[in-house]
Every structure is written in structure tokens, then in C-alpha cells.
Design an enzyme around this catalytic site. Sequence first.
Site, PDB file in Angstrom:
ATOM      1  N   ILE A 129       0.838  -1.202   0.000  1.00 48.09           N
ATOM      2  CA  ILE A 129       0.000   0.000   0.000  1.00 48.09           C
ATOM      3  C   ILE A 129       0.872   1.250   0.000  1.00 48.09           C
ATOM      4  O   ILE A 129       0.635   2.194  -0.783  1.00 48.09           O
ATOM      5  CB  ILE A 129      -0.960  -0.011   1.202  1.00 48.09           C
ATOM      6  CG1 ILE A 129      -2.101  -0.993   0.932  1.00 48.09           C
ATOM      7  CG2 ILE A 129      -1.508   1.384   1.482  1.00 48.09           C
ATOM      8  CD1 ILE A 129      -3.076  -1.159   2.072  1.00 48.09           C
ATOM      9  N   VAL A 132       2.400   1.542  -3.508  1.00 49.47           N
ATOM     10  CA  VAL A 132       1.467   2.016  -4.530  1.00 49.47           C
ATOM     11  C   VAL A 132       1.155   3.489  -4.330  1.00 49.47           C
ATOM     12  O   VAL A 132       1.095   4.268  -5.289  1.00 49.47           O
ATOM     13  CB  VAL A 132       0.166   1.177  -4.511  1.00 49.47           C
ATOM     14  CG1 VAL A 132      -0.923   1.828  -5.362  1.00 49.47           C
ATOM     15  CG2 VAL A 132       0.438  -0.240  -5.005  1.00 49.47           C
ATOM     16  N   GLU A 133       0.959   3.883  -3.084  1.00 52.87           N
ATOM     17  CA  GLU A 133       0.524   5.254  -2.805  1.00 52.87           C
ATOM     18  C   GLU A 133       1.604   6.296  -3.081  1.00 52.87           C
ATOM     19  O   GLU A 133       1.336   7.312  -3.731  1.00 52.87           O
ATOM     20  CB  GLU A 133       0.062   5.369  -1.348  1.00 52.87           C
ATOM     21  CG  GLU A 133      -1.194   4.583  -1.023  1.00 52.87           C
ATOM     22  CD  GLU A 133      -2.441   5.141  -1.681  1.00 52.87           C
ATOM     23  OE1 GLU A 133      -2.395   6.266  -2.210  1.00 52.87           O
ATOM     24  OE2 GLU A 133      -3.471   4.441  -1.679  1.00 52.87           O
ATOM     25  N   THR A 134       2.825   6.061  -2.558  1.00 53.15           N
ATOM     26  CA  THR A 134       3.846   7.124  -2.638  1.00 53.15           C
ATOM     27  C   THR A 134       5.246   6.602  -2.934  1.00 53.15           C
ATOM     28  O   THR A 134       6.229   7.274  -2.655  1.00 53.15           O
ATOM     29  CB  THR A 134       3.902   7.920  -1.319  1.00 53.15           C
ATOM     30  OG1 THR A 134       4.218   7.027  -0.242  1.00 53.15           O
ATOM     31  CG2 THR A 134       2.597   8.637  -1.036  1.00 53.15           C
ATOM     32  N   TYR A 328      -7.079  -1.399  -7.794  1.00 49.91           N
ATOM     33  CA  TYR A 328      -6.167  -1.004  -6.722  1.00 49.91           C
ATOM     34  C   TYR A 328      -5.889  -2.186  -5.792  1.00 49.91           C
ATOM     35  O   TYR A 328      -4.728  -2.486  -5.473  1.00 49.91           O
ATOM     36  CB  TYR A 328      -6.775   0.152  -5.930  1.00 49.91           C
ATOM     37  CG  TYR A 328      -5.946   0.578  -4.738  1.00 49.91           C
ATOM     38  CD1 TYR A 328      -4.923   1.504  -4.874  1.00 49.91           C
ATOM     39  CD2 TYR A 328      -6.195   0.056  -3.472  1.00 49.91           C
ATOM     40  CE1 TYR A 328      -4.163   1.888  -3.779  1.00 49.91           C
ATOM     41  CE2 TYR A 328      -5.435   0.431  -2.380  1.00 49.91           C
ATOM     42  CZ  TYR A 328      -4.423   1.352  -2.538  1.00 49.91           C
ATOM     43  OH  TYR A 328      -3.669   1.719  -1.451  1.00 49.91           O
TER      44      TYR A 328
END
Length: 346
Positions: A129, A132-134, A328
Amino acid sequence: MLNSADRIPARGPRLALVLALSALGQSAVADSVPEDYLAGKRAFVAEVAERHGLDRQALAALLDQARYDPAVVAAITRPYEGQPWHRYRALFLTEERIRGGVDYWKAHAPLLARAEAVYGVPPSIIVAIIGVETRYGTFLGRYRAIDALTTLGFAYAPRADFFRRELEALLLLAREESIDASAVLGSYAGALGKPQFIPSSYRAYAVDFDGDGRRDLWGSDADVIGSVANYLARHGWRRGAPIAVPASLAEGVAVDGGLADLSIAGKVPVEPTHDLATLRAAGFLWQAPLEEAARAVPIRLEGGRGPELWLGLDNFYTITRYNRSNLYAMAVLQLGAAIESAVDGP
């Protein structure tokens, strides 16, 4: 760092031209600001200042610093999740992101183990997570949160109410966590920090996992890891339970035929409600062992070589509470598996 063109001073006619173009640009931006945006700011200040006992003048001065950003509206109308699965997957299942996940896991292994012990969420999902996010905190967003949230809250009718609430949450979060609301950067939707929590989620689910008295989703990887795990746990994560399994169809069964009214999810998440007996009767096959009491939802994604069929279980649906997209959740699942394999490998 300045490039050579930046170091050349503008003189004479060139300076006049630069100033003229700058003035034209500023005028064009000012003219393009929707009236709803300006009126929305004024109404918001009066309403929120009264509701929370905030200084009205200070709040007005803060929102005066916010700028309408048409790039935010353009970005929200073309999200990554609009792409087919095989293209979306290629954005995140890369060697670079897998290596970054391995490095992040190894650097924070004790924290990840503690988060799993407390919340039941495995390191592979937490790390994926954040990846994927940052990209593990290396890219935290390019938009000022106050610009993004005012733009969407006052000038994006489809979800204006939602983003006005997030703007309000940002102001309260700034007061609670000593955050500079006028400067903090995030996504085009106002998501913040390494795990990209929207302000209301930051307030509700972030945890002080390092025990220093504040919840810091930028500088404390302990807080980041603990907060991601807490978010999933609070949204129904089941310790040790499966997430999703590949599926196929028995010979002669066509997915396009509707499968006797059995609902099949695509990009949009659907809560798992089908028992395994119903799925078998509809013609679904799978190899992975599942408890007979499990509930699942069939998912059909656009693979590069045709449809991919999966059975999404409760934990898969929980991941979609982080980002409401089956693409996602699948990217998180597969990236996490690739990272875990690399961590455990030679």
C-alpha cells in the site's frame, strides 16, 4: 538548482516582454476562476468558523491563500483506475517498485512485525500500500492540499460536498497535529503523507505508533506503518484469512452469459456475499483451499491476454475500503506477493 536559462538576466525589451506575458498569464488565471469557487470560500468561512469556534478573520486569511487549480479538476476526471487492468498493473508491478518494497521491508522489519502482531495485517500488504501510494514515501504529491480541496469543494459539482468536508477536516487536523494547512502538499484529491490518508481518515485512523505524542504520517515510518494496519483492521481485516484466489470456469460455462443471475464484479468493488456452494453450482473452479464458510464475489478483470477471473474474499474487499477500486486492491495484492517473494528469496 537553476539551469543556464534561469541565470540569464532579462533586460530591455526582453524584460518588458516577460513582464507583459506574466501579466497576461495572471489575468487569464484570475479570469478563469469560477464564481462558485469565490462564493464557496466566503460561505465556507462563515459556516465552519461558527461550527468550530474558529477565528473568522484568521480562517478567511488562510483560505485567501488557496488558489483555484484547473489541473486538479483535470486530474480527478482521468484517474489511473479508469484504465484496463493490464495497463494499471504495469504501473505498479515494476522491478523498481518491487526492489523499493524489499528495501522498505528490510529497513522496517521490526515495525512491520509489531503492526502485524497488533492489527493482524501482514507486512506484504502494508508495504505494498505504501509502495502504490507514494513509492515508499519518495513522492508525496505535487498539489497544495488547500488548493486541491478548495478547488474540488467549491468548483467540482459531482463531489463538492465530500471535498468541502475534507477541507473542514484538514483545518481541524492542522489544529490537532500542528500541520501548516497553507503549505502541506498531497495528491490532487487532498490525500496526505506517505500512506496518502485523506484528512478525515488521518483524523479517524492514524495512530501514534512510535509513542512520541503525535501522529506524523510524513516523518515517522512507525506511525505510517501502524496507521495503514489500523485502517485496514478498523475496516474489517481478518487475521490470517485469504484475500483473493484465481478462478476459472467449468467447460461450457461462459462468463458473458450472466451465470444464472450471479453478480460478477469488474472494476467497482462488490461486497462478498456468495457462498462457495453457489459459486461451484454456477461453474466456478479454483485450486486454492478455502474454508467452506467463506463468502466471495467473482471478479472479472481485463488482462492482457483476455479476461482474468478471481474470487475476492472479505480481506480483498477490505483493501478496497482504502481505495474503492478492484484494480487497486489487486495491484496491492500482487505487488505485496512479489515483494514478499523477493524478501524470502536468495
